[in-house]
Design an enzyme around this catalytic site. Sequence first.
Site, PDB file in Angstrom:
ATOM      1  N   CYS A   2       0.950  -1.120  -0.133  1.00  0.00           N
ATOM      2  CA  CYS A   2      -0.193   0.150  -0.168  1.00  0.00           C
ATOM      3  C   CYS A   2       0.965   1.487   0.180  1.00  0.00           C
ATOM      4  O   CYS A   2       2.234   1.477   0.317  1.00  0.00           O
ATOM      5  CB  CYS A   2      -0.960   0.121   1.642  1.00  0.00           C
ATOM      6  SG  CYS A   2      -2.264  -1.330   1.744  1.00  0.00           S
ATOM      7  N   ARG A  27       1.570   0.846  -5.582  1.00  0.00           N
ATOM      8  CA  ARG A  27       1.800   0.414  -5.247  1.00  0.00           C
ATOM      9  C   ARG A  27       0.226  -0.588  -4.267  1.00  0.00           C
ATOM     10  O   ARG A  27       0.490  -1.309  -3.290  1.00  0.00           O
ATOM     11  CB  ARG A  27       2.151   0.879  -3.531  1.00  0.00           C
ATOM     12  CG  ARG A  27       4.013   1.509  -3.690  1.00  0.00           C
ATOM     13  CD  ARG A  27       3.972   2.057  -2.650  1.00  0.00           C
ATOM     14  NE  ARG A  27       3.969   1.717  -1.279  1.00  0.00           N
ATOM     15  CZ  ARG A  27       5.463   1.113  -0.882  1.00  0.00           C
ATOM     16  NH1 ARG A  27       6.405   1.229  -1.805  1.00  0.00           N
ATOM     17  NH2 ARG A  27       5.241   0.520  -0.493  1.00  0.00           N
ATOM     18  N   TRP A  74      -3.582  -1.863  -1.494  1.00  0.00           N
ATOM     19  CA  TRP A  74      -3.503  -3.050  -2.027  1.00  0.00           C
ATOM     20  C   TRP A  74      -4.221  -4.202  -0.625  1.00  0.00           C
ATOM     21  O   TRP A  74      -3.033  -4.624   0.294  1.00  0.00           O
ATOM     22  CB  TRP A  74      -2.017  -3.464  -2.329  1.00  0.00           C
ATOM     23  CG  TRP A  74      -1.500  -4.780  -2.935  1.00  0.00           C
ATOM     24  CD1 TRP A  74      -2.487  -5.099  -4.169  1.00  0.00           C
ATOM     25  CD2 TRP A  74      -1.721  -6.047  -2.827  1.00  0.00           C
ATOM     26  NE1 TRP A  74      -2.062  -6.530  -5.300  1.00  0.00           N
ATOM     27  CE2 TRP A  74      -2.081  -7.225  -3.455  1.00  0.00           C
ATOM     28  CE3 TRP A  74      -1.566  -6.651  -1.509  1.00  0.00           C
ATOM     29  CZ2 TRP A  74      -1.594  -8.516  -3.388  1.00  0.00           C
ATOM     30  CZ3 TRP A  74      -1.277  -8.033  -1.207  1.00  0.00           C
ATOM     31  CH2 TRP A  74      -1.565  -9.442  -2.170  1.00  0.00           C
ATOM     32  N   ASN A  98       0.603   0.283   6.173  1.00  0.00           N
ATOM     33  CA  ASN A  98       1.190  -0.528   4.596  1.00  0.00           C
ATOM     34  C   ASN A  98       1.752  -1.910   5.154  1.00  0.00           C
ATOM     35  O   ASN A  98       2.828  -2.006   6.472  1.00  0.00           O
ATOM     36  CB  ASN A  98       2.282   0.208   4.136  1.00  0.00           C
ATOM     37  CG  ASN A  98       3.087  -0.858   3.217  1.00  0.00           C
ATOM     38  OD1 ASN A  98       2.611  -1.411   2.786  1.00  0.00           O
ATOM     39  ND2 ASN A  98       3.942  -0.935   3.018  1.00  0.00           N
ATOM     40  N   GLY A  99       1.561  -2.919   5.165  1.00  0.00           N
ATOM     41  CA  GLY A  99       2.239  -3.995   5.954  1.00  0.00           C
ATOM     42  C   GLY A  99       0.677  -4.773   6.039  1.00  0.00           C
ATOM     43  O   GLY A  99      -0.545  -5.789   5.821  1.00  0.00           O
ATOM     44  N   GLU A 479       9.918 -16.057 -18.601  1.00  0.00           N
ATOM     45  CA  GLU A 479       9.050 -14.050 -17.937  1.00  0.00           C
ATOM     46  C   GLU A 479       8.457 -13.273 -19.278  1.00  0.00           C
ATOM     47  O   GLU A 479       7.636 -12.940 -19.373  1.00  0.00           O
ATOM     48  CB  GLU A 479      10.405 -13.432 -18.733  1.00  0.00           C
ATOM     49  CG  GLU A 479      10.686 -11.562 -19.234  1.00  0.00           C
ATOM     50  CD  GLU A 479      10.066 -11.083 -17.440  1.00  0.00           C
ATOM     51  OE1 GLU A 479       9.843  -9.763 -17.471  1.00  0.00           O
ATOM     52  OE2 GLU A 479      10.064 -12.037 -16.111  1.00  0.00           O
ATOM     53  N   LYS A 483       4.683 -12.070 -17.880  1.00  0.00           N
ATOM     54  CA  LYS A 483       4.595 -11.133 -18.997  1.00  0.00           C
ATOM     55  C   LYS A 483       2.975 -11.334 -19.085  1.00  0.00           C
ATOM     56  O   LYS A 483       2.115  -9.937 -19.049  1.00  0.00           O
ATOM     57  CB  LYS A 483       5.401 -10.203 -19.335  1.00  0.00           C
ATOM     58  CG  LYS A 483       6.760  -9.479 -19.343  1.00  0.00           C
ATOM     59  CD  LYS A 483       5.892  -7.866 -18.805  1.00  0.00           C
ATOM     60  CE  LYS A 483       6.771  -7.717 -18.039  1.00  0.00           C
ATOM     61  NZ  LYS A 483       7.165  -8.534 -16.361  1.00  0.00           N
ATOM     62  N   GLU A 486       0.809 -11.402 -16.606  1.00  0.00           N
ATOM     63  CA  GLU A 486       0.013 -10.430 -15.966  1.00  0.00           C
ATOM     64  C   GLU A 486      -1.174  -8.915 -16.366  1.00  0.00           C
ATOM     65  O   GLU A 486      -1.284  -8.530 -15.761  1.00  0.00           O
ATOM     66  CB  GLU A 486       1.294  -9.859 -15.249  1.00  0.00           C
ATOM     67  CG  GLU A 486       2.560 -10.030 -14.087  1.00  0.00           C
ATOM     68  CD  GLU A 486       3.865  -9.094 -14.041  1.00  0.00           C
ATOM     69  OE1 GLU A 486       4.243  -9.389 -13.124  1.00  0.00           O
ATOM     70  OE2 GLU A 486       4.379  -9.277 -15.277  1.00  0.00           O
ATOM     71  N   HIS A 502       8.539 -33.678 -23.484  1.00  0.00           N
ATOM     72  CA  HIS A 502       7.675 -35.051 -22.246  1.00  0.00           C
ATOM     73  C   HIS A 502       7.110 -34.024 -21.237  1.00  0.00           C
ATOM     74  O   HIS A 502       7.155 -34.353 -20.167  1.00  0.00           O
ATOM     75  CB  HIS A 502       9.621 -34.673 -20.714  1.00  0.00           C
ATOM     76  CG  HIS A 502      10.864 -35.037 -21.463  1.00  0.00           C
ATOM     77  ND1 HIS A 502      11.319 -36.399 -22.065  1.00  0.00           N
ATOM     78  CD2 HIS A 502      12.280 -34.643 -21.817  1.00  0.00           C
ATOM     79  CE1 HIS A 502      11.967 -36.413 -21.759  1.00  0.00           C
ATOM     80  NE2 HIS A 502      12.559 -35.450 -22.027  1.00  0.00           N
ATOM     81  N   LYS A 602       3.327  -3.325  -7.127  1.00  0.00           N
ATOM     82  CA  LYS A 602       4.489  -2.883  -7.851  1.00  0.00           C
ATOM     83  C   LYS A 602       5.375  -3.731  -6.391  1.00  0.00           C
ATOM     84  O   LYS A 602       6.090  -4.306  -7.052  1.00  0.00           O
ATOM     85  CB  LYS A 602       4.822  -1.679  -8.075  1.00  0.00           C
ATOM     86  CG  LYS A 602       6.486  -0.967  -9.098  1.00  0.00           C
ATOM     87  CD  LYS A 602       6.406  -2.265  -9.717  1.00  0.00           C
ATOM     88  CE  LYS A 602       7.833  -1.278 -10.629  1.00  0.00           C
ATOM     89  NZ  LYS A 602       7.981  -2.387 -12.668  1.00  0.00           N
TER      90      LYS A 602
END
Length: 607
Positions: A2, A27, A74, A98-99, A479, A483, A486, A502, A602
């Site tokens: 946050c 954030r 968040w 935040n946390g 990656e 992307k 996301e 496999h 983020k």
Amino acid sequence: MCGIVGILGTDSVAERLFEGLKRLEYRGYDSAGIATLVDGKIERRRAEGKLANLAAKLASDPLPGTIGIAHTRWATHGAPTEDNAHPHIVGDVTIVHNGIIENFKPLRDELIAEGREFKSQTDTEVVAHLVDRELKAGKSPRDAVAAVLPRLHGAFALAALFAGEPDLLIAARLGAPLTVGYGDGENYLGSDAHALAGLTQRIAYLDEGDWAVLTRESIEIFDRDNNPVTRQIVASGVSPAAIEKGNHAHFMLKEIYEQPVVVAQTLRSYLRAVEQRVAMPQMDFDLGAIERVVIIACGTASYVGMIGKYWIERFARLPVEVDVASEYRYRDPVLPLNTLGVVVSQSGETADTLAALRHMKANGVTTAGIINVPTSSMAREVDLLLSTHAGPEIGVASTKAFTCQLAVMAALSVNLARAKGKLTPEEEADIVTQLTESPAAINAALAHDDEIKAMAGTIAGARDVLYLGRGPDYPLALEGALKLKEISYIHAEGYASGEMKHGPIALIDDSVPLIVLAPSGPLFDKTVSNMQEAQARGAQVVLISDAAGIAQAGENTIATIEMPQVHPLIAPIVYAVPVQLLAYHVAVAKGTDVDQPRNLAKSVTVE
């Protein structure tokens, strides 16, 4: 996760608080709120969802006041509703946080047993009740906060505003970043320097366990034992212009296009072109004594670690282990002497990676950090800081931070190789040449943006997408898949191309696009062979290669994306561009929120 902003101002603060939240929305954007003091009483506006919803409320119901705190959330505890939005008011105190308060449940039960009622599902409201209880017992605001902080377990940054206290904010941090800012007759606080970019350039970073008492004329800082301490005031170096989109539609696109410049800036710190050497910051340990490397990171940064494993083992002939930070401590890892522990993080505050760093240091491991924020917790705690120079990255999906981290990882690999006596001056000179050319190669890759945009529609309708690569291009396949997941919400997976037969080849049919990363070179034929196995089963292939590779294997593909011919060392840095652009344009075609994808933030400052 946050974002927090606080202002002790000389005139109305609501508009400036809102601007600070806009700079912190990366954030978290599940909800937002602002609280100010109006005639000594706490007034508040909150809204579920993104900041535009809060803006609408402020437009219809303005919020006066010259002191206030603000928050963009968040969600951790409690759904992203208005009732769970910060700030939380209990009695004469309002709190933003935040946390995570890990012991909130027993604290909540204790407070309920006393007859206190809760209006939200959040852990934050517990803190407000605890402070309010101390205030009602007769304590001053600063004594009330000092009494409550030792009872809180977990990771948090807090800011508190008090009714009847028009010249007082109190802030505290433990495991989550918090910054105070110094003005002229005004003072500020924020989650990071971005929040304060439009307010002041004079800031100080609170250390772990610090708490601070802010008035308009002073900022007093105390350590976790309540001893007065001094923290260095520094220039933030962050300008509001650096965190604007300019003429780009999204921050992500702006940051993709910044890569030639920021990779060049980063390499300039490590390459000595005249001497044809790769330099490192001064260190207090001997790289030549290192016998093993452990690289710890999360998400995109972990793929930097995987590519680094290929480079370090190839050049320095050292064994390398790459670990996901969220799992690292919990398997009781073996940490022999002469290990170099390398953490990789854009923010330098990623909770899992920071915890892994501290675990390594507690066990006597020498540490290095590839970090974009030189004032972050990790940057201050590692033995060797290897700065990237990507500048602020606002888009949630990392782009320019990734390529800058790769550039620094390459520099570290070369220095380890030289220190271990595995690299001749001629070989090092060749590597310097290749790295020096990488910004121009990135620029050449960007020149294919329009053709990537044109073929994005062929991917946008897919339900599943697979990415293939060999060697260092395997982590890049991971990656690329990340992307796409996301920001477009399409299910995607990355595989080492030789592993297709496999098991994953069972997923192939004519509805599954296959993105193949295959620069020409020693691994090209093997990768193409695996690609052709998939084509024989109906795979719709997009081949990303150079002109020679496309000429050899571009037949029967639904699209090709041509990259410049580059040395294998810098191929991952250059080939990052098309996977970023492909994900971006697919997301735009689908109409998703590119910069603020659902459920993500983020900077992940909670475990």
